[in-house]
Every structure is written in C-alpha cells, then in structure tokens.
Enzyme design. Structure first.
Site, mmCIF file in Angstrom:
data_model
loop_
_atom_site.group_PDB
_atom_site.id
_atom_site.type_symbol
_atom_site.label_atom_id
_atom_site.label_comp_id
_atom_site.label_asym_id
_atom_site.label_seq_id
_atom_site.Cartn_x
_atom_site.Cartn_y
_atom_site.Cartn_z
ATOM 1 N N ASN A 150 47.841 48.898 36.730
ATOM 2 C CA ASN A 150 47.020 47.697 36.573
ATOM 3 C C ASN A 150 46.718 47.356 35.123
ATOM 4 O O ASN A 150 46.453 46.206 34.796
ATOM 5 C CB ASN A 150 45.709 47.827 37.358
ATOM 6 C CG ASN A 150 45.018 49.138 37.117
ATOM 7 O OD1 ASN A 150 45.595 50.200 37.338
ATOM 8 N ND2 ASN A 150 43.793 49.086 36.648
ATOM 9 N N GLN A 180 48.596 45.742 42.496
ATOM 10 C CA GLN A 180 49.063 44.848 41.426
ATOM 11 C C GLN A 180 50.449 44.268 41.685
ATOM 12 O O GLN A 180 50.765 43.189 41.181
ATOM 13 C CB GLN A 180 49.042 45.576 40.072
ATOM 14 C CG GLN A 180 47.642 45.883 39.570
ATOM 15 C CD GLN A 180 46.840 44.639 39.193
ATOM 16 O OE1 GLN A 180 47.388 43.595 38.847
ATOM 17 N NE2 GLN A 180 45.526 44.744 39.257
ATOM 18 N N SER A 200 45.328 44.587 48.334
ATOM 19 C CA SER A 200 44.026 43.929 48.233
ATOM 20 C C SER A 200 44.223 42.418 48.271
ATOM 21 O O SER A 200 45.136 41.884 47.635
ATOM 22 C CB SER A 200 43.362 44.347 46.922
ATOM 23 O OG SER A 200 42.221 43.560 46.675
ATOM 24 N N HIS A 202 42.230 39.791 47.209
ATOM 25 C CA HIS A 202 41.832 38.855 46.146
ATOM 26 C C HIS A 202 42.810 38.818 44.984
ATOM 27 O O HIS A 202 42.805 37.874 44.199
ATOM 28 C CB HIS A 202 40.393 39.129 45.676
ATOM 29 C CG HIS A 202 40.177 40.347 44.845
ATOM 30 N ND1 HIS A 202 40.110 40.291 43.477
ATOM 31 C CD2 HIS A 202 40.014 41.638 45.183
ATOM 32 C CE1 HIS A 202 39.886 41.511 43.004
ATOM 33 N NE2 HIS A 202 39.833 42.347 44.016
ATOM 34 N N CYS A 324 36.820 47.244 35.754
ATOM 35 C CA CYS A 324 35.583 48.029 35.770
ATOM 36 C C CYS A 324 35.290 48.566 34.367
ATOM 37 O O CYS A 324 34.161 48.799 34.003
ATOM 38 C CB CYS A 324 35.681 49.197 36.736
ATOM 39 S SG CYS A 324 36.839 48.924 38.053
HETATM 40 N N1 PLP Z 1 43.899 49.481 42.609
HETATM 41 C C1 PLP Z 1 44.340 48.759 41.588
HETATM 42 C C2 PLP Z 1 45.643 49.111 40.941
HETATM 43 C C3 PLP Z 1 43.595 47.665 41.123
HETATM 44 O O1 PLP Z 1 44.059 46.933 40.099
HETATM 45 C C4 PLP Z 1 42.376 47.366 41.751
HETATM 46 C C5 PLP Z 1 41.515 46.264 41.253
HETATM 47 O O2 PLP Z 1 41.479 45.975 40.086
HETATM 48 C C6 PLP Z 1 41.961 48.154 42.841
HETATM 49 C C7 PLP Z 1 42.743 49.206 43.239
HETATM 50 C C8 PLP Z 1 40.686 47.868 43.575
HETATM 51 O O3 PLP Z 1 40.874 46.794 44.471
HETATM 52 P P1 PLP Z 1 39.604 45.972 45.015
HETATM 53 O O4 PLP Z 1 39.118 45.138 43.883
HETATM 54 O O5 PLP Z 1 40.165 45.159 46.150
HETATM 55 O O6 PLP Z 1 38.599 46.972 45.495
#
Ligand code: PLP
Length: 389
Positions: A150, A180, A200, A202, A324
């Site tokens: 990501n 991603q 995911s 969104h 985050c």
């Molecule tokens: N895994 C990866 C590689 C991500 O980029 C993200 C979100 O940035 C997540 C997991 C978490 O997904 P969610 O925002 O749907 O909890």
C-alpha cells in the site's frame, strides 16, 4: 484541490450511489428476518454475494462479508493461527511490509507460542518467492503476503509465491491482502493461487465499512466476530445488504474499466513522476511491476511532515505512507524494511493517483510541490544522490 491520496480512500462511484439510493427504502430490513421486508434485504445481499463471487472467480459460499480490509486481515491471521496452534503448526511466515492489520495480530500470537518469521522485501520492494522459500517448512500454518504494498505500490508475484508455499509448506494456509490491487488488477488469478483473500470496498469506489474475506471451500477458519449465525455461522452481526451491493457495483465497474483506467492513470503517473524527478525528488523503488497510481518518492533532506503540511496548505492531498501513519513523524515500517538511510527516508511521500485524477490535477500538483519544496529550502542533492547509489 488535487487529491493524490486515492490509496487511502477514493471517491464513491456515481454508479454505486445510483444503484444503492433506492435500496434505502426497499432493503433496510434485517436480512436474517423471516418476513417479506427481511427477504427483500436478503435478496439484495444474495445478489451482491453472487456477483462478487463471479467477479473474483469464487463460489458465493466462499464470500464472507466483513466490516472492511482491517477486519478481514485480522480474522485471516487470528483464525488461521488459532487453528495452527491446536494442530501443532507453530510457525507463521509474513512479510515485514504487510499492512499493520496483518502484522499486529500476528505479533500478538507470539505470546501464545507462535514463531513469527518475517520475509524481507528485496531492494525493489518486492517480496519474492525465492526469499520466502528459504523460510518455509512443514511446521508453517500461515503464509500471508500482500498482493501489492500500500505504500510502495510494488506488486508481488502471487502465483510464484503460492507455488513455493505448496511445495515446501503443504499444510500452510495462504492469505493475501489484495486491498490495493483490487481497483487495478485481475483478482481471479490471485483467487486461484491462495486460500484466503482480503478485499475492501472503499478502495474500489464503494463504501467504507464493507469488506470481504474470500475463504476457499475447505479452508477451516475459526470464527472471529461472535454472537450470531450470520454468514453461515462464520461471522456474526447484522448484515449490511446495501453496503454489500455497493461493493458489488464498485467491483463490477472496476473490472469493466480496469484496462482503460489503468492505462490512463499510469500515463498521468509517468508525467507526474517525471515532473517530480525534474524538481530533484527520487523514486524510492524501481520495481518492474507497480500499481498504476502509486508514486513513492523521497525529497532528500526535507522532513515528511513539513512537506505534507505545506502540500495540504496549498490544497494538495498526499500521505506519508499508510493512511494510519499519515502525519506521524516516525519512519514507516515499510520504508524501514527497505533499509534506506534515515535522513533520506524522512522526506518520503506517497502520492496516489486514481480513477478521477486528471491532467490538470497533475499540473496543479506539480506546481504546489515545486512551490512547497522551494519554500522549505529545496532538496539536498548530495543526499538524493546517495539514495541512488
Ligand atoms: N490492507 C491494506 C493493504 C490497506 O491499504 C488498507 C487500507 O489502507 C487496509 C488493509 C485496511 O482496509 P480498511 O480501510 O477497509 O479497513
């Protein structure tokens, strides 16, 4: 305002909004309820599940709806490691550049006796089957390697990774975090290669708070969210039929537009990166296979936080790494794993372009970067040169 943080969240697709708007008055009931309203909501949920299964190359029973990528990752790791401990398989092999939603649950299991082995990426940020292979044996219960990182946008070769795992750790469950890659690449090959896959909504132009854990038939996974018989007893909690349909529509649109959007965004990214390089920035990785929208660069000698604040003041949205960690001063664990010099690493920024990015956005973003970098005193070229060594 140029928005270059699509990897953190991308706008909801208009088609998704249009598809779900009427459902708020027709599919609001609890899909588990036995009355007609419940059955209407259930039909929407079932249709969403069937469409997602078909688009991902899976069976409907293999699609479990969750609250998002984080929950799917947490569950894949915890559910597999619980079972591994019971079955006398104490080893877990995970890449050191996984999202924290994978790393943190895996780390927690160390106190319970799991031996956690981290695979490091190569200099290009890729986690290779070769590096992984050396760490595998028949005591491994779980291998979790993300389909693409990501922060860096580097894509891993899941086919080769899965082949190596099947040869050397035949009892291991293979999980991939495909959050991603889902907007950009065909996931059917990933589905074929692994046992568990996280997606995911969104990141696809669906709604936040919806995700899928794809669990192949025959993969036994301990339930994680308890308190009800929903999702065939595998994941408790009132199901969100509207969120599920939003995800199905978003995925359908992503699959339909993938080639055209991917090529267009890759072209914009190329122009953007060339502009950044001309300003003295350096690309942190030069992998062969990258997601089309990611640009991960270093502004040597400058501080990430100062850059991001400067960009933000001028209207340009970017990130330090995973969302985050945005705005945090500490070095991201992904950049740390690349083993780059700390001073250089401080000026690292992730720009991520998306489906709605335009040529004018690139022009505007480059002007903001140039002005911000100039105001902060410019990039220190000797350090930039060191990065390229
Ligand atoms: N895994 C990866 C590689 C991500 O980029 C993200 C979100 O940035 C997540 C997991 C978490 O997904 P969610 O925002 O749907 O909890």
């Amino acid at each position: 305002m140029p928005y270059f943080d699509h990897a953190a969240a991308t706008p909801v697709r208009l088609e998704v909004l249009e598809a779900i708007a009427p459902l708020f008055t027709t599919a609001y009931a609890n899909p588990s309820a036995g009355h007609a309203s419940g059955r209407s909501a259930r039909a929407v949920l079932d249709n969403a599940r069937e469409e997602i299964a078909q688009l991902l190359g899976a069976q409907p029973g293999e699609i479990i709806f969750t609250s998002g990528g984080t929950e799917s990752d947490n569950w894949a790791i915890a559910g597999t490691l619980e079972r591994g401990l019971r079955e006398g398989l104490p080893r877990a092999v995970v890449s050191s550049i996984e999202h924290k939603a994978v790393l943190e649950p895996a780390e927690r299991f160390q106190a319970r006796g799991v031996s956690l082995v981290l695979v490091e990426p190569n200099d290009d940020g890729e986690v290779t089957a070769q590096a992984l292979g050396a760490l595998l044996d028949e005591s491994v219960s779980l291998v979790s390697i993300m389909a693409a990182n990501n922060e860096l946008g580097v894509v891993n070769d899941l086919g080769a990774i899965a082949k190596t795992v099947r040869q050397r750790a035949s009892r291991a469950v293979i999980h991939t975090d495909a959050v991603q890659v889902a907007p950009w690449l065909d996931l059917q090959a990933a589905t074929a290669a692994v046992d568990l896959m996280t997606v995911s909504s969104h990141k696809l132009g669906g709604l936040k708070g919806t995700g899928v854990l794809l669990a192949k038939e025959g993969v036994r996974l301990d339930a994680f969210v308890l308190g009800g018989a929903q999702e065939l007893g595998r994941r408790a909690g009132t199901q969100d039929a509207i969120g599920a349909m939003a995800m199905a529509v978003a995925l359908r649109c992503a699959v339909r537009d993938r080639e055209i959007d991917g090529a267009r965004v890759a072209k914009l990214r190329h122009r953007f990166v060339q502009g950044l390089l001309a300003l003295g920035a350096t690309e942190t990785v030069k992998a062969k296979h990258m997601l089309p929208g990611h640009a991960h660069v270093a502004f040597a000698g400058l501080a990430t936080d100062e850059l991001l604040v400067g960009f933000d003041r001028a209207g340009l949205a970017a990130a330090a790494g995973s969302s985050c960690a945005s705005g945090a001063t500490e070095l991201s664990h992904v950049v740390a794993a690349l083993g780059r010099d700390d001073d250089v690493a401080k000026g690292i920024v992730r720009f991520s372009l998306g489906r709605t990015t335009t040529n004018d956005d690139v022009t505007e973003a480059l002007a903001i970067v140039e002005a911000t970098v100039g105001r902060l005193g410019g990039i220190r070229l000797p350090e930039a040169a060191r990065l390229l060594d």
